[in-house]
Design a protein around this motif. Structure first.
Motif, mmCIF file in Angstrom:
data_model
loop_
_atom_site.group_PDB
_atom_site.id
_atom_site.type_symbol
_atom_site.label_atom_id
_atom_site.label_comp_id
_atom_site.label_asym_id
_atom_site.label_seq_id
_atom_site.Cartn_x
_atom_site.Cartn_y
_atom_site.Cartn_z
ATOM 1 N N PHE A 188 0.903 -1.100 -0.066
ATOM 2 C CA PHE A 188 0.221 0.020 -0.060
ATOM 3 C C PHE A 188 0.757 1.196 0.143
ATOM 4 C CE2 PHE A 188 -2.508 -3.269 2.122
ATOM 5 C CZ PHE A 188 -3.536 -3.045 1.396
ATOM 6 N N GLU A 189 0.839 1.965 -1.092
ATOM 7 C CA GLU A 189 1.539 3.429 -0.947
ATOM 8 C C GLU A 189 0.502 4.272 -0.867
ATOM 9 O OE1 GLU A 189 3.793 3.895 -4.715
ATOM 10 O OE2 GLU A 189 4.468 5.970 -3.941
ATOM 11 N N ILE A 190 1.059 5.015 0.118
ATOM 12 C CA ILE A 190 -0.123 6.318 0.676
ATOM 13 C C ILE A 190 0.680 7.651 0.487
ATOM 14 C CG2 ILE A 190 -1.566 7.032 2.566
ATOM 15 C CD1 ILE A 190 -1.514 4.089 3.694
ATOM 16 N N ASN A 191 0.243 8.275 -0.345
ATOM 17 C CA ASN A 191 0.857 9.490 -0.676
ATOM 18 C C ASN A 191 -0.047 10.851 -0.028
ATOM 19 O OD1 ASN A 191 3.429 8.707 -1.803
ATOM 20 N ND2 ASN A 191 2.127 8.256 -3.527
ATOM 21 N N VAL A 192 -0.214 11.010 1.134
ATOM 22 C CA VAL A 192 -1.035 12.046 1.647
ATOM 23 C C VAL A 192 0.032 13.061 2.706
ATOM 24 C CG1 VAL A 192 -3.119 10.784 1.507
ATOM 25 C CG2 VAL A 192 -1.875 10.616 3.613
ATOM 26 N N GLU A 193 -0.730 14.038 2.884
ATOM 27 C CA GLU A 193 -0.291 15.066 3.931
ATOM 28 C C GLU A 193 -0.114 14.110 5.241
ATOM 29 O OE1 GLU A 193 -0.744 19.322 5.889
ATOM 30 O OE2 GLU A 193 -2.205 18.693 4.053
ATOM 31 N N SER A 194 0.974 14.525 5.956
ATOM 32 C CA SER A 194 1.333 13.893 7.375
ATOM 33 C C SER A 194 -0.027 14.376 8.092
ATOM 34 C CB SER A 194 2.512 14.330 7.973
ATOM 35 O OG SER A 194 2.418 14.114 9.407
ATOM 36 N N TYR A 195 -0.707 13.425 8.729
ATOM 37 C CA TYR A 195 -1.827 13.828 9.500
ATOM 38 C C TYR A 195 -1.288 14.305 10.893
ATOM 39 C CZ TYR A 195 -0.693 9.934 12.838
ATOM 40 O OH TYR A 195 -0.070 9.067 13.757
ATOM 41 N N ARG A 196 -0.052 14.373 11.357
ATOM 42 C CA ARG A 196 0.556 14.711 12.529
ATOM 43 C C ARG A 196 0.608 16.479 12.277
ATOM 44 N NH1 ARG A 196 3.879 9.955 12.436
ATOM 45 N NH2 ARG A 196 2.951 8.617 14.069
ATOM 46 N N ARG A 197 1.157 16.638 11.016
ATOM 47 C CA ARG A 197 1.526 18.095 10.641
ATOM 48 C C ARG A 197 0.017 18.655 10.563
ATOM 49 N NH1 ARG A 197 1.594 21.327 6.580
ATOM 50 N NH2 ARG A 197 3.070 22.866 6.154
ATOM 51 N N LYS A 198 -0.754 18.216 9.795
ATOM 52 C CA LYS A 198 -2.142 18.567 9.664
ATOM 53 C C LYS A 198 -3.021 19.079 10.697
ATOM 54 C CE LYS A 198 -6.068 18.104 6.735
ATOM 55 N NZ LYS A 198 -6.830 16.913 5.669
ATOM 56 N N ALA A 199 -2.636 18.259 11.930
ATOM 57 C CA ALA A 199 -3.403 18.327 13.342
ATOM 58 C C ALA A 199 -2.393 19.463 13.900
ATOM 59 C CB ALA A 199 -3.204 17.018 14.136
ATOM 60 N N ALA A 200 -1.102 19.464 14.179
ATOM 61 C CA ALA A 200 -0.596 20.566 14.594
ATOM 62 C C ALA A 200 -0.765 21.996 13.754
ATOM 63 C CB ALA A 200 1.036 20.465 14.372
ATOM 64 N N VAL A 201 -0.940 22.023 12.653
ATOM 65 C CA VAL A 201 -1.302 23.399 12.087
ATOM 66 C C VAL A 201 -2.599 23.757 12.590
ATOM 67 C CG1 VAL A 201 -1.929 24.481 9.891
ATOM 68 C CG2 VAL A 201 0.276 23.087 9.894
ATOM 69 N N ALA A 202 -3.568 22.740 12.549
ATOM 70 C CA ALA A 202 -4.942 23.093 12.815
ATOM 71 C C ALA A 202 -5.064 23.700 14.297
ATOM 72 C CB ALA A 202 -5.961 22.082 12.824
ATOM 73 N N ARG A 203 -4.117 23.202 15.240
ATOM 74 C CA ARG A 203 -4.197 23.738 16.589
ATOM 75 C C ARG A 203 -3.566 25.229 16.747
ATOM 76 N NH1 ARG A 203 -2.065 18.458 17.746
ATOM 77 N NH2 ARG A 203 -0.049 19.310 17.693
ATOM 78 N N THR A 204 -2.921 25.740 16.020
ATOM 79 C CA THR A 204 -2.180 26.886 15.986
ATOM 80 C C THR A 204 -3.359 27.911 15.839
ATOM 81 O OG1 THR A 204 -1.846 26.988 13.715
ATOM 82 C CG2 THR A 204 0.071 26.147 15.151
ATOM 83 N N PRO A 205 -3.489 29.000 16.717
ATOM 84 C CA PRO A 205 -4.348 30.058 16.756
ATOM 85 C C PRO A 205 -4.486 30.970 15.154
ATOM 86 C CG PRO A 205 -3.088 30.230 18.624
ATOM 87 C CD PRO A 205 -2.595 29.333 17.797
ATOM 88 N N ALA A 206 -3.198 31.019 14.828
ATOM 89 C CA ALA A 206 -3.161 31.846 13.245
ATOM 90 C C ALA A 206 -3.882 30.879 12.359
ATOM 91 C CB ALA A 206 -1.930 31.986 12.955
ATOM 92 N N ALA A 207 -3.767 29.766 12.309
ATOM 93 C CA ALA A 207 -4.289 28.875 11.230
ATOM 94 C C ALA A 207 -5.894 28.879 11.390
ATOM 95 C CB ALA A 207 -3.887 27.384 11.575
ATOM 96 N N ARG A 208 -6.312 29.205 12.559
ATOM 97 C CA ARG A 208 -7.776 28.959 12.562
ATOM 98 C C ARG A 208 -8.527 30.263 12.314
ATOM 99 N NH1 ARG A 208 -7.740 27.471 18.409
ATOM 100 N NH2 ARG A 208 -5.947 26.306 18.045
ATOM 101 N N GLN A 209 -7.678 31.434 12.117
ATOM 102 C CA GLN A 209 -8.407 32.921 11.807
ATOM 103 C C GLN A 209 -7.979 33.084 10.146
ATOM 104 O OE1 GLN A 209 -6.293 35.703 14.687
ATOM 105 N NE2 GLN A 209 -7.318 34.659 16.279
ATOM 106 N N PRO A 210 -9.051 33.635 9.841
ATOM 107 C CA PRO A 210 -9.034 33.845 8.225
ATOM 108 C C PRO A 210 -8.304 35.214 8.011
ATOM 109 C CG PRO A 210 -11.196 34.518 9.036
ATOM 110 C CD PRO A 210 -10.539 33.573 10.162
#
Length: 139
Positions: free
Chosen positions: A101-123
């Motif tokens: 199985f070759e899975i070419n997706v963005e790291s879920y850890r990185r994605k979760a970390a970015v989502a936790r940062t306040p700047a990422a949540r504000q448009p």
């Protein structure tokens, strides 16, 4: 089933080799029908560690199942293992009866970390065009 970080298992196998009990350590792992090695390609391994890992792979070949996670394609494994011939032999045994199985997706850890940062949540406000002063003529 046994889930283990590859680095941890390789260190245990290497210790067993130094104590002249590698065969017994591999035989003990044989009780697990499925051995899951996580992050195989995470760090470069020494010749001795690669050798111990290869012995495990060879011992389980066509007898027991292994599931391996790696963040590098097989073509890059020669930079992880120092012995090219052993790398080819290990890959040969691993892929012979494998489902890959070759899975070419963005790291879920990185994605979760970015989502936790306040700047990422504000448009972000839209960029406004800036006027550029025309060059001035010197008197």
């Amino acid at each position: 089933m046994l889930f283990v970080r590859t680095t941890d298992l390789v260190q245990k196998l290497q210790s067993a080799r130094q104590e002249l009990s590698l065969a017994a350590a591999i035989e003990k792992l044989d009780k697990y029908h499925l051995l899951i090695l996580d992050d195989l390609s995470y760090v470069q391994k020494s010749q001795a560690e690669t050798s111990a890992l290869f012995e495990l792979i060879a011992a389980r070949y066509e007898r027991r199942s292994m599931l391996i996670t790696a963040n590098q394609p097989f073509g890059a494994w020669d930079s992880i293992f120092p012995d090219k011939a052993m790398t080819v032999a290990a890959i040969d045994r691993l892929v012979h009866h494998a489902v890959i199985f070759e899975i070419n997706v963005e790291s879920y850890r990185r994605k979760a970390a970015v989502a936790r940062t306040p700047a990422a949540r504000q448009p972000k406000p839209p960029l406004e065009p800036q006027e550029i002063d025309a060059p001035r003529q010197l008197p």
